[in-house]
Scaffold this motif. Structure first.
Motif, PDB file in Angstrom:
ATOM      1  N   VAL A  73       0.844  -1.202   0.000  1.00 59.75           N
ATOM      2  CA  VAL A  73       0.000   0.000   0.000  1.00 59.75           C
ATOM      3  C   VAL A  73       0.874   1.244   0.000  1.00 59.75           C
ATOM      4  N   GLN A  74       1.915   1.254   0.833  1.00 59.10           N
ATOM      5  CA  GLN A  74       2.805   2.419   0.898  1.00 59.10           C
ATOM      6  C   GLN A  74       3.478   2.669  -0.449  1.00 59.10           C
ATOM      7  N   LEU A  75       3.941   1.618  -1.105  1.00 60.74           N
ATOM      8  CA  LEU A  75       4.592   1.785  -2.409  1.00 60.74           C
ATOM      9  C   LEU A  75       3.603   2.267  -3.461  1.00 60.74           C
ATOM     10  N   ALA A  76       2.373   1.761  -3.423  1.00 63.57           N
ATOM     11  CA  ALA A  76       1.350   2.218  -4.375  1.00 63.57           C
ATOM     12  C   ALA A  76       1.008   3.689  -4.131  1.00 63.57           C
ATOM     13  N   MET A  77       0.903   4.084  -2.864  1.00 63.25           N
ATOM     14  CA  MET A  77       0.614   5.481  -2.546  1.00 63.25           C
ATOM     15  C   MET A  77       1.754   6.379  -3.009  1.00 63.25           C
ATOM     16  N   CYS A  78       2.981   5.903  -2.871  1.00 63.00           N
ATOM     17  CA  CYS A  78       4.139   6.666  -3.326  1.00 63.00           C
ATOM     18  C   CYS A  78       4.065   6.884  -4.843  1.00 63.00           C
ATOM     19  N   GLN A  79       3.708   5.842  -5.585  1.00 60.41           N
ATOM     20  CA  GLN A  79       3.596   5.963  -7.031  1.00 60.41           C
ATOM     21  C   GLN A  79       2.503   6.967  -7.410  1.00 60.41           C
ATOM     22  N   GLU A  80       1.370   6.918  -6.710  1.00 63.98           N
ATOM     23  CA  GLU A  80       0.291   7.876  -6.978  1.00 63.98           C
ATOM     24  C   GLU A  80       0.744   9.304  -6.678  1.00 63.98           C
ATOM     25  N   LEU A  81       1.494   9.468  -5.613  1.00 66.86           N
ATOM     26  CA  LEU A  81       2.004  10.796  -5.253  1.00 66.86           C
ATOM     27  C   LEU A  81       2.979  11.304  -6.311  1.00 66.86           C
ATOM     28  N   LEU A  82       3.842  10.434  -6.801  1.00 63.35           N
ATOM     29  CA  LEU A  82       4.768  10.827  -7.874  1.00 63.35           C
ATOM     30  C   LEU A  82       4.012  11.237  -9.136  1.00 63.35           C
ATOM     31  N   ASP A  83       2.968  10.487  -9.467  1.00 64.18           N
ATOM     32  CA  ASP A  83       2.154  10.838 -10.634  1.00 64.18           C
ATOM     33  C   ASP A  83       1.492  12.204 -10.430  1.00 64.18           C
ATOM     34  N   HIS A  84       1.001  12.439  -9.223  1.00 60.45           N
ATOM     35  CA  HIS A  84       0.363  13.727  -8.906  1.00 60.45           C
ATOM     36  C   HIS A  84       1.384  14.861  -9.008  1.00 60.45           C
ATOM     37  N   ALA A  85       2.590  14.622  -8.484  1.00 62.98           N
ATOM     38  CA  ALA A  85       3.642  15.640  -8.547  1.00 62.98           C
ATOM     39  C   ALA A  85       4.020  15.945  -9.991  1.00 62.98           C
ATOM     40  N   THR A  86       4.083  14.916 -10.815  1.00 68.94           N
ATOM     41  CA  THR A  86       4.418  15.097 -12.230  1.00 68.94           C
ATOM     42  C   THR A  86       3.416  16.026 -12.909  1.00 68.94           C
ATOM     43  N   ASP A  87       2.147  15.918 -12.525  1.00 68.28           N
ATOM     44  CA  ASP A  87       1.117  16.794 -13.082  1.00 68.28           C
ATOM     45  C   ASP A  87       1.155  18.196 -12.471  1.00 68.28           C
ATOM     46  N   MET A  88       1.451  18.283 -11.179  1.00 68.04           N
ATOM     47  CA  MET A  88       1.383  19.564 -10.470  1.00 68.04           C
ATOM     48  C   MET A  88       2.548  20.497 -10.757  1.00 68.04           C
ATOM     49  N   ILE A  89       3.739  19.956 -10.805  1.00 68.41           N
ATOM     50  CA  ILE A  89       4.937  20.797 -10.849  1.00 68.41           C
ATOM     51  C   ILE A  89       4.964  21.742 -12.057  1.00 68.41           C
TER      52      ILE A  89
END
Length: 105
Positions: A42-58
């Motif tokens: 779960v932690q690794l999946a959440m990390c991947q989702e956060l990275l995807d979100h950051a890629t869109d936000m930055i």
């Protein structure tokens, strides 16, 4: 190696009441080991989702400083989780036998 047995103690993906690391003396097959595996997944999946979100936000120029600070705080949490997972898994890797003939000495 903490106990003298390779892989005997597993660093769990959660902390104790005072924030100290929790370890499990295990062969890797019990309920708590499976629970830890599930939490790590779960932690690794959440990390991947956060990275995807950051890629869109930055690159978005409409993102506020507060949103970026919030993102940085969540990314720091995710990085701590991933670091703990890596430490736990690395500590459980088998230690290869040393072969003197392969050293060329």
């Amino acid at each position: 190696m903490i106990s003298g047995r390779v892989g005997a103690l597993r660093l769990l993906p959660w902390s104790g009441p005072e924030g100290k690391p929790c370890y499990l003396d295990t062969d890797g097959t019990g309920y708590v080991s499976r629970l830890a595996d599930d939490i790590e997944a779960v932690q690794l999946a959440m990390c991947q989702e956060l990275l995807d979100h950051a890629t869109d936000m930055i690159p978005d120029r409409q993102v506020t400083a507060a949103q970026l600070r919030f993102l940085a705080a969540r990314m720091a949490e995710a990085l701590r989780d991933v670091q703990r997972i890596a430490e736990s898994r690395g500590a459980r890797l088998p230690v290869p036998a040393y072969d003197e003939s392969a050293s060329g000495v």
